[in-house]
Design an enzyme around this catalytic site. Structure first.
Site, PDB file in Angstrom:
ATOM      1  N   ARG A 192      33.151  36.428  33.619  1.00 41.57           N
ATOM      2  CA  ARG A 192      32.252  36.815  34.720  1.00 41.57           C
ATOM      3  C   ARG A 192      30.952  37.310  34.097  1.00 41.57           C
ATOM      4  O   ARG A 192      30.979  38.149  33.202  1.00 41.57           O
ATOM      5  CB  ARG A 192      32.932  37.934  35.495  1.00 41.57           C
ATOM      6  CG  ARG A 192      32.262  38.364  36.749  1.00 41.57           C
ATOM      7  CD  ARG A 192      33.047  39.487  37.394  1.00 41.57           C
ATOM      8  NE  ARG A 192      34.328  39.061  37.934  1.00 41.57           N
ATOM      9  CZ  ARG A 192      35.303  39.911  38.288  1.00 41.57           C
ATOM     10  NH1 ARG A 192      35.142  41.213  38.141  1.00 41.57           N
ATOM     11  NH2 ARG A 192      36.439  39.465  38.769  1.00 41.57           N
ATOM     12  N   LYS A 200      37.478  50.955  37.412  1.00 38.68           N
ATOM     13  CA  LYS A 200      36.224  50.239  37.666  1.00 38.68           C
ATOM     14  C   LYS A 200      35.313  51.055  38.590  1.00 38.68           C
ATOM     15  O   LYS A 200      35.789  51.889  39.376  1.00 38.68           O
ATOM     16  CB  LYS A 200      36.513  48.874  38.278  1.00 38.68           C
ATOM     17  CG  LYS A 200      37.337  48.939  39.539  1.00 38.68           C
ATOM     18  CD  LYS A 200      37.559  47.574  40.185  1.00 38.68           C
ATOM     19  CE  LYS A 200      38.556  46.712  39.465  1.00 38.68           C
ATOM     20  NZ  LYS A 200      39.030  45.561  40.278  1.00 38.68           N
ATOM     21  N   ARG A 244      30.089  48.131  37.166  1.00 41.29           N
ATOM     22  CA  ARG A 244      30.032  46.654  37.185  1.00 41.29           C
ATOM     23  C   ARG A 244      28.658  46.138  37.635  1.00 41.29           C
ATOM     24  O   ARG A 244      27.744  46.917  37.862  1.00 41.29           O
ATOM     25  CB  ARG A 244      31.097  46.126  38.155  1.00 41.29           C
ATOM     26  CG  ARG A 244      32.504  46.668  37.944  1.00 41.29           C
ATOM     27  CD  ARG A 244      33.161  45.926  36.822  1.00 41.29           C
ATOM     28  NE  ARG A 244      34.565  46.263  36.648  1.00 41.29           N
ATOM     29  CZ  ARG A 244      35.590  45.600  37.191  1.00 41.29           C
ATOM     30  NH1 ARG A 244      35.381  44.598  38.018  1.00 41.29           N
ATOM     31  NH2 ARG A 244      36.823  45.931  36.907  1.00 41.29           N
ATOM     32  N   CYS A 293      39.545  41.435  47.087  1.00 44.70           N
ATOM     33  CA  CYS A 293      38.343  40.873  46.440  1.00 44.70           C
ATOM     34  C   CYS A 293      37.397  40.188  47.418  1.00 44.70           C
ATOM     35  O   CYS A 293      36.207  40.083  47.154  1.00 44.70           O
ATOM     36  CB  CYS A 293      38.748  39.903  45.339  1.00 44.70           C
ATOM     37  SG  CYS A 293      39.752  40.690  44.075  1.00 44.70           S
ATOM     38  N   LYS A 345      31.711  50.558  41.130  1.00 43.61           N
ATOM     39  CA  LYS A 345      30.841  49.534  41.714  1.00 43.61           C
ATOM     40  C   LYS A 345      29.701  50.159  42.505  1.00 43.61           C
ATOM     41  O   LYS A 345      29.923  51.114  43.251  1.00 43.61           O
ATOM     42  CB  LYS A 345      31.659  48.637  42.637  1.00 43.61           C
ATOM     43  CG  LYS A 345      32.761  47.890  41.902  1.00 43.61           C
ATOM     44  CD  LYS A 345      33.547  46.995  42.820  1.00 43.61           C
ATOM     45  CE  LYS A 345      34.533  46.169  42.018  1.00 43.61           C
ATOM     46  NZ  LYS A 345      35.338  45.285  42.895  1.00 43.61           N
ATOM     47  N   CYS A 382      38.828  34.764  48.697  1.00 42.39           N
ATOM     48  CA  CYS A 382      38.843  35.100  47.271  1.00 42.39           C
ATOM     49  C   CYS A 382      39.405  33.919  46.479  1.00 42.39           C
ATOM     50  O   CYS A 382      39.909  32.956  47.046  1.00 42.39           O
ATOM     51  CB  CYS A 382      39.678  36.344  47.021  1.00 42.39           C
ATOM     52  SG  CYS A 382      41.451  36.005  47.099  1.00 42.39           S
ATOM     53  N   CYS A 417      45.977  38.552  48.014  1.00 37.14           N
ATOM     54  CA  CYS A 417      46.766  39.780  47.822  1.00 37.14           C
ATOM     55  C   CYS A 417      45.948  40.948  48.349  1.00 37.14           C
ATOM     56  O   CYS A 417      44.764  40.781  48.671  1.00 37.14           O
ATOM     57  CB  CYS A 417      47.146  39.965  46.348  1.00 37.14           C
ATOM     58  SG  CYS A 417      45.843  40.715  45.355  1.00 37.14           S
ATOM     59  N   CYS A 476      44.212  33.242  39.560  1.00 33.30           N
ATOM     60  CA  CYS A 476      44.370  34.695  39.638  1.00 33.30           C
ATOM     61  C   CYS A 476      45.824  35.100  39.415  1.00 33.30           C
ATOM     62  O   CYS A 476      46.722  34.683  40.166  1.00 33.30           O
ATOM     63  CB  CYS A 476      43.889  35.214  40.985  1.00 33.30           C
ATOM     64  SG  CYS A 476      44.112  36.998  41.089  1.00 33.30           S
TER      65      CYS A 476
END
Ligand code: SRM
Ligand code: SF4
Length: 568
Positions: free
Chosen positions: A78, A212, A148, A482, A214, A433, A478, A439
Site C-alpha cells: 500500500r 494503527k 497512516r 475496511c 488514522k 472492500c 468481515c 485478504c
C-alpha cells in the site's frame, strides 16, 4: 536483539516492536532466504510499518494444501499518498510497475485515497519499492501501529478552502512520519547514520503506538472522507473571505469490531474543540501522543483511540491533548455535513479548470473485456496536463483539465469505458472492500460480489419506482470495517461463505451508525428483505426522506449515535 525492558503481559506486538531495532527486525535476512516465498513470522508484523503484508491466494489455498505445497505466498503493498494526489509521471510509473512486478497486473484504489498492489513475489519487493520511491512516492507507515495515509476532501481545487486543507493533509502526514531510517536502509540501500533513540524515533519512541492511527481532513458540507471512521479528524471552518479560519478537532472514530464480541464496536468521532490553522501540527501530534500514552497495550482489540476516548471520556482526552500541546482548544464552531460519497461528473474549480470524477467498480483498475480502464487511465495520463486524485470511496478524479482539453479527455474516457455506461445511484454510492482472494481475514466475498448484487437491487428499485433514489450501500468480507460499512444506510458484513449480517439505519451523511437488522443471511433472503423494505419505502416515505432515516423512523432499527449502543 536487545533484552526487553517492557513489563510482562502486554500484547505480543509490543515485544516485537521493542525488539525490532526500530522496525529493522530480520527483514533483510528474510528477503535473502531463497528457500521460501514467505518472510519470517515476526517480520510479517514489522513489514506492515514498511507498507506491505504477506498474503496467499485463497482461491488455491486448499488445492495447494492437498498437493502438500506451501501456500502461494505473495505480498500486498500500500502506498502513502496524502490527500490522494498523483501527477501523471507518477501515474505512468505506478501503472507500469503493476504490469512488470505484480502477478495480478492490477491496481486497487483503496478507501483511504491511495492504491495497493497485490501479488508481489518476494524477489520483486525491493525493485517495486525502489520504483515507487523513484516516482516520488513511498509506502512508509502505510500500515502498522503508526499514523497512516492522511485523507483530505477530494477536489481540493473547487475552492480556496479545499486547496488550503489539502496542504495541511500533506503537512500532517510528513510531520507524523516515523523517523527511523530502517526503510531507507533496507529498501533503498542507504547508509545507517543514526543510532540513539532520540535520533531514531523522537516522537513515537521505541514502542510506536498501541495500534494503527488514522487522520482525515474534511471540508463541510461534504463528508466524503467519513470523518467518523478516523482516530482524529480536522473539520475545516471557513472565514468570511472563504479561506481557512481553523479546524474543529474530532477524536475517537473507528469501524473495526468482532462478530459476537460486544466489547468491540464501531464508534463515531467526538468533536472536542476548535483550533487555529497554525496549531494544526502541534494538536495532531498531541492527540496522537495521548493515544500513545493512554492506549491499551495489552489487548489489541481494545487498543484504538475510540476506546481510549470512551475510557477517559472526551473531556479528559481534551485536557490531556491540551497539556501536551501547551494550548487550550476553543469551543467548537458550528458545521454541518450533508452527504457522504463522491460527486460524479464534471466540476469547475475556482481557477477555471475542470475536474471529472469517475466511478471505478470497487476501486479495481484492470483491463476488462470491452472496458480497458487500466489502459484508458494510462493513455489519458500520457496527454493529461493536470493530475489524478484518488477519492476516499475508491474512485478517481481527472483533475485540472483546461477548458480547451475537456472534450478530448471526455472522448478518451468514453473510448476506454470509463464513462460509457449509465450507472445507477445505488452502484455509484457503493463501496466493497477487497476480501477474497487476497485478504487473510475475509469470511465472505465482497469486491467480487457486491456489484453483481447491486444489479439485482437495481431491478427491485425500478419495480418500486425508486430507481433514482441514492442510498449508501457497502459490503465487507468481515467486521473489520475496511469499506466503512457501519456508516452505510444498508450494509452487508461477511459472516461465512455466502452469508452476511445485514445492517440498516445510518443517515447518508456519515454522522449516525447503523445497526444489525438480520443475522447470517444468504442472497435469497437478502433479496426478499430488500424487496420488502424498498416496497415500504416507496409507499410510506416522507418528502425528501432518505432510506436510512426512513428505517429508523419506522423502528426497523434504533438510531445509534454512540457505538456503545450499537449492539443494543
Ligand atoms: Fe482495512 C486490515 C484492506 C481501509 C479497518 N485492511 C486490513 C487488511 C490489511 C487485512 C489484514 O490485516 O490482513 C486488508 C487487506 C486486504 C487486501 O487484500 O488488500 C485491509 N483496509 C483495506 C482496504 C484496502 C480496503 C479497500 O477495499 O479499500 C483499505 C485500505 C486503506 C488504506 O489505503 O490505508 C482499508 N481498514 C480500512 C478502513 C476504512 C478507513 O480507514 O477509512 C477501516 C475502518 C476504519 C478503522 O480503522 O476503524 C479498516 N483493516 C481494518 C481493520 C480493523 C481495525 C480495528 O480497529 O479493529 C483491520 C484488521 C486489524 O487491524 O486487525 C484491517
Ligand atoms: Fe479484509 Fe475484512 Fe478488511 Fe474486507 S473488511 S478487506 S475482509 S479485513
Amino acid at each position: 536483539m536487545s533484552k526487553t525492558t517492557l513489563p510482562e503481559g502486554l500484547a505480543v506486538n509490543e515485544y516485537l516492536k521493542d525488539n525490532s531495532n526500530y522496525l529493522r527486525g530480520t527483514i533483510e535476512e528474510s528477503l535473502a532466504d531463497q528457500t521460501t516465498g514467505a518472510v519470517a513470522n515476526d517480520d510479517t508484523q514489522l513489514t506492515k510499518f514498511h507498507g506491505f503484508y504477506m498474503q496467499d491466494d485463497r482461491d488455491i489455498r486448499n488445492e495447494r494444501k492437498k498437493q502438500k505445497l506451501e501456500p502461494k505466498h505473495s505480498f500486498m503493498l500500500r502506498a502513502r499518498v496524502p490527500g490522494g494526489v498523483a501527477n501523471m509521471e507518477q501515474w505512468l510509473a505506478i501503472d507500469k510497475i503493476a504490469d512488470d512486478l505484480t502477478d495480478y497486473g492490477s491496481l486497487r484504489l483503496t478507501t483511504r485515497q491511495t492504491f495497493q498492489y497485490h501479488g508481489i513475489l518476494k524477489p520483486n519487493l525491493k525493485p517495486l519499492i525502489q520504483g515507487i520511491c523513484k516516482a516520488g512516492l513511498d509506502s512508509i507507515a502505510a500500515c502498522g501501529d503508526v499514523n497512516r495515509n492522511v485523507m483530505c476532501n477530494t477536489n481540493p481545487v473547487d475552492s480556496r478552502l479545499h486547496a488550503e486543507t489539502y496542504e495541511w493533509s500533506v503537512k500532517i502526514s510528513e510531520h507524523l512520519l516515523p523517523q527511523t531510517r530502517a526503510y531507507y536502509e533496507i529498501w533503498l540501500d542507504e547508509e545507517r547514520i543514526a543510532d540513539s533513540e532520540a535520533e531514531q524515533e523522537p516522537v513515537y519512541g521505541k514502542w510506536y503506538l498501541p495500534r494503527k492511527f488514522k487522520i482525515a481532513v474534511a471540508v463541510p458540507p461534504h463528508n466524503d472522507v467519513d470523518i467518523s471512521a478516523n482516530d482524529l479528524s480536522f473539520i475545516a471552518i471557513a472565514n468570511k473571505e472563504g479561506g481557512l479560519e481553523g479546524f474543529n478537532v474530532a477524536v475517537g472514530g473507528g469501524m473495526g469490531s468482532t462478530h459476537g464480541d460486544v466489547e468491540t464496536y464501531p464508534q463515531l468521532a467526538r468533536v472536542i474543540g476548535f483550533i487555529k490553522p497554525e496549531d494544526t501540527l502541534n494538536v495532531a501530534q498531541s492527540v496522537m501522543l495521548v493515544q500513545r500514552d493512554f492506549g491499551n497495550r495489552v489487548d489489541r482489540k481494545n487498543a484504538r483511540t475510540k476506546y481510549t476516548v470512551d475510557t477517559l471520556g472526551p473531556d479528559k482526552f481534551r485536557e490531556e491533548t491540551e497539556a501536551r500541546a501547551g494550548l487550550k482548544l476553543e469551543p467548537a464552531r458550528d458545521f454541518e455535513f450533508t452527504q457522504q460519497g463522491d460527486r460524479f461528473g464534471w466540476i469547475k474549480g475556482i481557477d477555471e479548470n475542470w475536474h471529472l470524477t469517475l466511478f471505478l467498480e470497487a476501486g479495481r483498475i484492470v483491463d476488462k473485456p470491452g472496458q480497458p480502464i487500466k489502459t484508458g487511465l494510462r493513455e489519458i495520463a500520457k496527454v493529461h496536463k493536470g493530475d489524478y486524485r484518488m477519492t476516499a470511496n475508491q474512485n478517481i478524479i481527472i483533475a485540472n483539465v483546461a477548458e480547451a482539453d475537456k472534450a478530448e479527455i471526455e472522448g478518451m474516457c468514453r473510448k476506454y469505458g470509463l464513462l460509457g455506461e449509465v450507472l445507477s445511484p445505488l452502484m455509484l454510492d457503493s463501496i466493497a472492500c477487497v476480501a477474497m482472494p487476497t485478504c487473510a481475514l475475509a469470511m465472505a466475498e465482497s469486491e467480487r460480489y457486491l456489484p453483481r448484487l447491486i444489479e439485482k437491487f437495481d431491478v427491485i428499485a425500478e419495480k418500486h419506482g425508486i430507481a433514482d433514489q441514492p442510498m449508501v450501500i457497502r459490503m465487507t468480507g468481515c467486521p473489520n470495517g475496511c469499506g466503512r460499512p457501519f456508516l452505510a444506510e444498508i450494509a452487508f458484513v461477511g459472516k461465512g461463505p455466502g452469508k452476511y449480517n445485514m445492517y440498516l439505519g445510518a443517515d447518508g451523511r456519515g454522522t449516525r451508525l447503523n445497526q444489525m437488522y438480520k443475522e447470517n443471511i444468504g442472497e435469497e433472503e437478502i433479496l426478499s428483505e430488500i424487496d420488502s423494505l424498498f416496497g415500504q419505502y416507496s409507499k410510506e416515505r416522507e418528502t425528501n426522506e432518505g432510506f436510512g432515516d426512513f428505517v429508523v423512523r419506522k423502528g426497523f432499527v434504533n438510531a445509534v449515535y454512540d457505538g456503545r449502543e450499537f449492539h443494543a
